[in-house]
Design an enzyme around this catalytic site. Sequence first.
Site, PDB file in Angstrom:
ATOM      1  N   ASN A  72       0.799  -1.221   0.000  1.00 57.59           N
ATOM      2  CA  ASN A  72       0.000   0.000   0.000  1.00 57.59           C
ATOM      3  C   ASN A  72       0.835   1.275   0.000  1.00 57.59           C
ATOM      4  O   ASN A  72       0.330   2.351   0.329  1.00 57.59           O
ATOM      5  CB  ASN A  72      -0.954  -0.004   1.193  1.00 57.59           C
ATOM      6  CG  ASN A  72      -1.728  -1.303   1.284  1.00 57.59           C
ATOM      7  OD1 ASN A  72      -1.503  -2.071   2.207  1.00 57.59           O
ATOM      8  ND2 ASN A  72      -2.590  -1.576   0.324  1.00 57.59           N
ATOM      9  N   VAL A  87       1.012   6.964   0.016  1.00 50.66           N
ATOM     10  CA  VAL A  87       0.399   5.963   0.879  1.00 50.66           C
ATOM     11  C   VAL A  87      -1.060   5.771   0.493  1.00 50.66           C
ATOM     12  O   VAL A  87      -1.788   6.742   0.304  1.00 50.66           O
ATOM     13  CB  VAL A  87       0.480   6.432   2.356  1.00 50.66           C
ATOM     14  CG1 VAL A  87      -0.256   5.490   3.277  1.00 50.66           C
ATOM     15  CG2 VAL A  87       1.923   6.594   2.782  1.00 50.66           C
ATOM     16  N   CYS A  88      -1.483   4.534   0.368  1.00 45.99           N
ATOM     17  CA  CYS A  88      -2.888   4.209   0.107  1.00 45.99           C
ATOM     18  C   CYS A  88      -3.498   3.791   1.437  1.00 45.99           C
ATOM     19  O   CYS A  88      -3.307   2.665   1.893  1.00 45.99           O
ATOM     20  CB  CYS A  88      -2.999   3.088  -0.924  1.00 45.99           C
ATOM     21  SG  CYS A  88      -4.703   2.645  -1.302  1.00 45.99           S
ATOM     22  N   LEU A  89      -4.177   4.712   2.074  1.00 43.95           N
ATOM     23  CA  LEU A  89      -4.749   4.462   3.388  1.00 43.95           C
ATOM     24  C   LEU A  89      -6.084   5.201   3.468  1.00 43.95           C
ATOM     25  O   LEU A  89      -6.114   6.434   3.441  1.00 43.95           O
ATOM     26  CB  LEU A  89      -3.776   4.958   4.468  1.00 43.95           C
ATOM     27  CG  LEU A  89      -4.076   4.646   5.906  1.00 43.95           C
ATOM     28  CD1 LEU A  89      -4.167   3.143   6.141  1.00 43.95           C
ATOM     29  CD2 LEU A  89      -2.998   5.230   6.814  1.00 43.95           C
ATOM     30  N   LEU A 127      -0.886  -0.166  -4.093  1.00 45.87           N
ATOM     31  CA  LEU A 127      -0.191   0.880  -4.845  1.00 45.87           C
ATOM     32  C   LEU A 127       1.075   0.281  -5.437  1.00 45.87           C
ATOM     33  O   LEU A 127       1.624   0.794  -6.379  1.00 45.87           O
ATOM     34  CB  LEU A 127       0.186   2.056  -3.930  1.00 45.87           C
ATOM     35  CG  LEU A 127      -0.825   3.170  -3.788  1.00 45.87           C
ATOM     36  CD1 LEU A 127      -0.304   4.238  -2.840  1.00 45.87           C
ATOM     37  CD2 LEU A 127      -1.215   3.769  -5.116  1.00 45.87           C
TER      38      LEU A 127
END
Length: 183
Positions: free
Chosen positions: A76, A84-86, A120
């Site tokens: 991620n 950052v994929c959050l 990601l």
Amino acid sequence: MSSPSKRREMDLMKLMMSDYKVEMLNDGMQEFFVDFHGPNESLYQGGVWRVRVELPDAYPYKSPSIGFVNKMYHPNVDEMSGSVCLDVINQTWSPMFDLVNVFEVFLPQLLLYPNPSDPLNGEAAALMMRDRPAYEEKVKEYCQKYAKPEDIGASPEDKSSDEELSEDEYDSSDEQVVGKPDP
């Protein structure tokens, strides 16, 4: 002074008074680096990452922009940009959250519980699902190579991509010429 700028100041002071090293960029309070340690009991334990934080004018009503400066191998986290994929930062941010939440809860949770189904870094996600031991080895390798505590003090501008490239070329040519030692 408007409410969002007061809140920005309060949150930043709270972060600085915690155990995090914060380094301001430029003159304002909108961009800074935070040194983030990998959570205990995780593959990232012992690693230190420099995280770039940008606060939008509408903070805390709009989420901060967060990105890792040094490389991290994680499904991620984009390996090249550090994005950052959050969800909690990107979609479900609330003004109830603050900067300390990002570093004490959200990022540690991301590292402890990667989500390979929303990647990601597709390569890391695929490796994690296909061959967990190889994925874990690669994470540890990246920690050793890019997240040593003694390297974090150098500003990102000090580490040019030329240096990293030549180090990588040097490492690989070493192995080819010398070979691996016999056990």
